[in-house]
Design a protein around this motif. Structure first.
Motif, PDB file in Angstrom:
ATOM      1  N   TRP A  66      40.261  41.324  38.856  1.00 54.16           N
ATOM      2  CA  TRP A  66      41.192  41.474  39.998  1.00 54.16           C
ATOM      3  C   TRP A  66      40.762  42.402  41.290  1.00 54.16           C
ATOM      4  CZ3 TRP A  66      45.492  40.232  42.655  1.00 54.16           C
ATOM      5  CH2 TRP A  66      46.116  40.759  43.458  1.00 54.16           C
ATOM      6  N   THR A  67      40.343  43.588  40.889  1.00 53.04           N
ATOM      7  CA  THR A  67      39.835  44.560  41.774  1.00 53.04           C
ATOM      8  C   THR A  67      38.471  44.112  42.436  1.00 53.04           C
ATOM      9  OG1 THR A  67      40.583  46.360  40.335  1.00 53.04           O
ATOM     10  CG2 THR A  67      39.117  47.072  41.927  1.00 53.04           C
ATOM     11  N   GLN A  70      39.847  41.639  44.860  1.00 51.73           N
ATOM     12  CA  GLN A  70      40.176  42.376  46.125  1.00 51.73           C
ATOM     13  C   GLN A  70      39.043  43.075  47.112  1.00 51.73           C
ATOM     14  OE1 GLN A  70      43.797  42.924  47.322  1.00 51.73           O
ATOM     15  NE2 GLN A  70      43.572  40.903  45.983  1.00 51.73           N
ATOM     16  N   PHE A  73      37.569  40.264  49.018  1.00 52.90           N
ATOM     17  CA  PHE A  73      38.550  39.590  49.934  1.00 52.90           C
ATOM     18  C   PHE A  73      38.058  39.208  51.228  1.00 52.90           C
ATOM     19  CE2 PHE A  73      42.749  39.755  52.040  1.00 52.90           C
ATOM     20  CZ  PHE A  73      43.018  38.418  52.297  1.00 52.90           C
ATOM     21  N   SER A  84      37.735  35.486  41.442  1.00 56.43           N
ATOM     22  CA  SER A  84      39.014  35.156  41.186  1.00 56.43           C
ATOM     23  C   SER A  84      39.213  33.780  40.332  1.00 56.43           C
ATOM     24  CB  SER A  84      39.674  34.477  42.655  1.00 56.43           C
ATOM     25  OG  SER A  84      40.946  33.774  42.724  1.00 56.43           O
ATOM     26  N   HIS A 106      46.191  34.879  45.072  1.00 50.71           N
ATOM     27  CA  HIS A 106      44.944  35.638  45.557  1.00 50.71           C
ATOM     28  C   HIS A 106      44.147  34.530  46.007  1.00 50.71           C
ATOM     29  CE1 HIS A 106      41.947  38.339  46.606  1.00 50.71           C
ATOM     30  NE2 HIS A 106      41.184  38.009  45.549  1.00 50.71           N
ATOM     31  N   TYR A 139      54.173  39.654  47.114  1.00 46.07           N
ATOM     32  CA  TYR A 139      52.607  39.262  47.431  1.00 46.07           C
ATOM     33  C   TYR A 139      52.656  37.940  47.643  1.00 46.07           C
ATOM     34  CZ  TYR A 139      47.832  38.866  46.242  1.00 46.07           C
ATOM     35  OH  TYR A 139      46.549  38.413  46.586  1.00 46.07           O
ATOM     36  N   LEU A 205      48.017  46.608  44.090  1.00 46.70           N
ATOM     37  CA  LEU A 205      48.108  46.032  45.419  1.00 46.70           C
ATOM     38  C   LEU A 205      48.297  46.952  46.506  1.00 46.70           C
ATOM     39  CD1 LEU A 205      47.809  43.326  47.065  1.00 46.70           C
ATOM     40  CD2 LEU A 205      50.300  43.203  47.013  1.00 46.70           C
TER      41      LEU A 205
END
Length: 564
Positions: A66-67, A70, A73, A84, A106, A139, A205
């Protein structure tokens, strides 16, 4: 007069504008020069996360994936999509429904960013919103806000764009309401963590109260601006966003761009340019490859003054590089529309500069050629001047030599005059003595004795000897080269040798008198105490020794033209 004043005021304003804009652009250029440094720092963080991912268990990997999603992203769409999908696959494997839903949001946000709007919308519509907690709902609304923001910008028409913009405002209000609720219920932390099904794990987040406040003020400013672009409160909340954000965070770049947009609406170009540059610098520092500020700045500079065409072309090329690096279809399409215009203007500027340079080069070449010809002409004139000086120096030397000769001639003439006076005085004295002698003899009735003395040969010989001696000395002093030049007129076996250095032979003496202008034989005979026949015989004998008998006497008259 008014026209002149208007022109001067316009020139002053343009100069002041140039003075204000240059420091901002120089500051931006300094950050653009360090783009590679910020990208290396970003890559170092990503490499650290990759190394951490290899050491973790599956639960830890879920959070790290997840990090990494991000981090990628707004940096690289392709990599962000890969991580992702890996996160969603791992969430499905672990039966973590919450993580799977967050991953789908995401991924939808990624697709919207890259131009897959309908696919992103379909993916978001498949999510059951009734089962979302307040953090996940925030989100969701936040993702839908950005989806319709990108979609309306892409359409940019009068039919679909307003509809999409209305949906954007709706979801923006919902996201703002959700975030406000989170902040009100969590007064100690005021951060936004997206929970997973695993009670011990969550996805940060907005990890700090400061970051949460920054996003809250930013969304509030966006809502106010969309409702009324002239509402001053939007500038206030954008500024509060900047106070709570760092320059290396995306929200800082978004707020700076929003603040620039507000000042553009009011016509304050200085503030607009200032915050547009701040937004572009923040994009560089993050670094964000999904950006807009530098693209807009290049168009602003191009439309403001075509002298900035080179800089505008450079900035738009940077924007195209970022869009291609991220694989952002919307930005690539937008830049593709304006890049040819700026590039063409830049090429025209370069062509004009090259044309001017060619003329300058031609002018410089002509000036150089003129200078070379001038130098050649001056060198030639200098050579002529040197030759003239040498010739003048030579003439001066000749004149000095002639002057010396003239001075010497004058001195000799003075000497000869003195000799002539001496001879004349001597003969006058002798005449006086003869007069006295004759007077005394007549008075004494000694006429016979007087007649005897007058008819004496010894007396005539003495007179002749005295005259010859004085004449020879005077002539040789006046014409020292006479004998040598006379020998040039005679044959080789008849060369004349003088008895002494100060006496002449009878033949030479006769021709010496002729050289002095005494040409009649009778006069020569009288001066030398000879008979005319004797003089004739000597002249005939000398002429027989000459190389050219017919012109001998005339040649003698041309001897010793210069007295030395």
């Amino acid at each position: 007069m008014r026209t002149i004043i208007a022109i001067l005021l316009t020139a002053t304003c343009l100069q002041a504008y140039a003075d204000n804009i240059q420091p901002l652009l120089q500051r931006l250029d300094s950050y653009l020069g360090r783009r590679d440094h910020y990208m290396q720092a970003k890559q170092h963080r990503l490499d650290s996360l990759k190394a951490l991912l290899a050491r973790q268990d599956e639960a830890g990997q879920l959070r790290t994936l997840w990090t990494m999603g991000q981090e990628y992203f707004t940096y690289s769409y392709d990599s962000a999509i890969v991580y992702s999908q890996r996160q969603m696959q791992l969430a499905a494997k672990l039966h973590d429904e919450q993580a799977l839903t967050i991953g789908r949001m995401h991924q939808s946000l990624l697709m919207a960013t890259s131009g897959f709007y309908s696919q992103a919308d379909a993916s978001m519509c498949a999510i059951d919103t009734t089962r979302l907690c307040k953090e996940t709902r925030f989100y969701y609304n936040y993702t839908m806000t950005w989806l319709y923001n990108y979609w309306s910008s892409y359409c940019a028409d009068e039919h679909f764009a307003p509809q999409l913009s209305d949906k954007r405002i709706t979801y923006l209000s919902r996201a703002l309401s959700s975030l406000s609720s989170i902040m009100a219920s969590d007064t100690t932390q005021a951060s936004v963590a997206l929970p997973s099904s695993n009670a011990s794990s969550s996805y940060q987040l907005l990890s700090t109260p400061r970051e949460t406040r920054a996003y809250y003020y930013y969304l509030l400013a966006e809502k106010i601006f969309l409702a009324d672009a002239n509402d001053k409160r939007s500038r206030k909340y954008y500024a509060m966003t900047l106070e709570n954000a760092h320059i290396n965070e995306r929200v800082y770049a978004c707020a700076a761009y929003g603040l620039a947009r507000c000042y553009k609406q009011t016509g304050d170009t200085d503030k607009y340019l200032q915050f547009l540059v701040d937004a572009a610098i923040s994009d560089i520092v993050c670094p964000l490859k999904e950006n807009l500020a530098l693209q807009e700045l290049s168009m602003y500079l191009f439309n403001r003054d075509r002298d900035y065409a080179e800089r505008a072309a450079r900035y738009i090329n940077y924007s195209m590089e970022d869009a291609q690096f991220y694989n952002n279809r919307l930005r690539i399409i937008e830049i593709s529309k304006i890049l040819p215009v700026i590039s063409t203007a830049y090429q025209q500027k370069i062509s004009r500069q090259e044309y001017a340079q060619r003329w300058v080069l031609l002018l410089v070449s002509l000036l150089a050629l003129t200078l070379v010809l001038l130098l050649f002409y001056l060198r030639r004139q200098n050579s002529k001047l040197c030759l003239s000086r040498q010739e003048a120096r030579k003439r001066m030397e000749e004149m000095e030599a002639l002057n010396c000769q003239l001075e010497m001639t004058n001195r000799k003439r003075e000497t000869y005059l003195r000799l002539f006076m001496d001879i004349s005085a001597a003969y006058i004295h002798k005449l006086a003595e003869y007069r006295k002698l004759v007077s005394r003899k007549i008075k004494a009735n000694q006429s016979a004795d007087l007649l005897k003395q007058i008819n004496s040969y010894r007396l005539a010989e003495e007179e002749a000897t005295t005259f010859n001696t004085r004449f020879d000395k005077a002539f040789l002093e006046l014409y020292p080269n006479f004998v040598s030049e006379l020998n040039l007129l005679l044959t080789a076996d008849n060369q004349i040798q003088l008895p002494t250095a100060t006496s002449l032979t009878t033949e030479v003496r006769i021709y010496a008198l002729m050289r002095l202008g005494v040409t009649e034989s009778q006069k020569i005979a009288t001066l030398l105490f000879y008979s005319p026949q004797t003089v004739y015989n000597y002249k005939t004998a000398m002429r027989n020794k000459a190389k050219n008998r017919d012109t001998f006497e005339e040649d003698v008259n041309h001897l010793c033209k210069i007295i030395v």
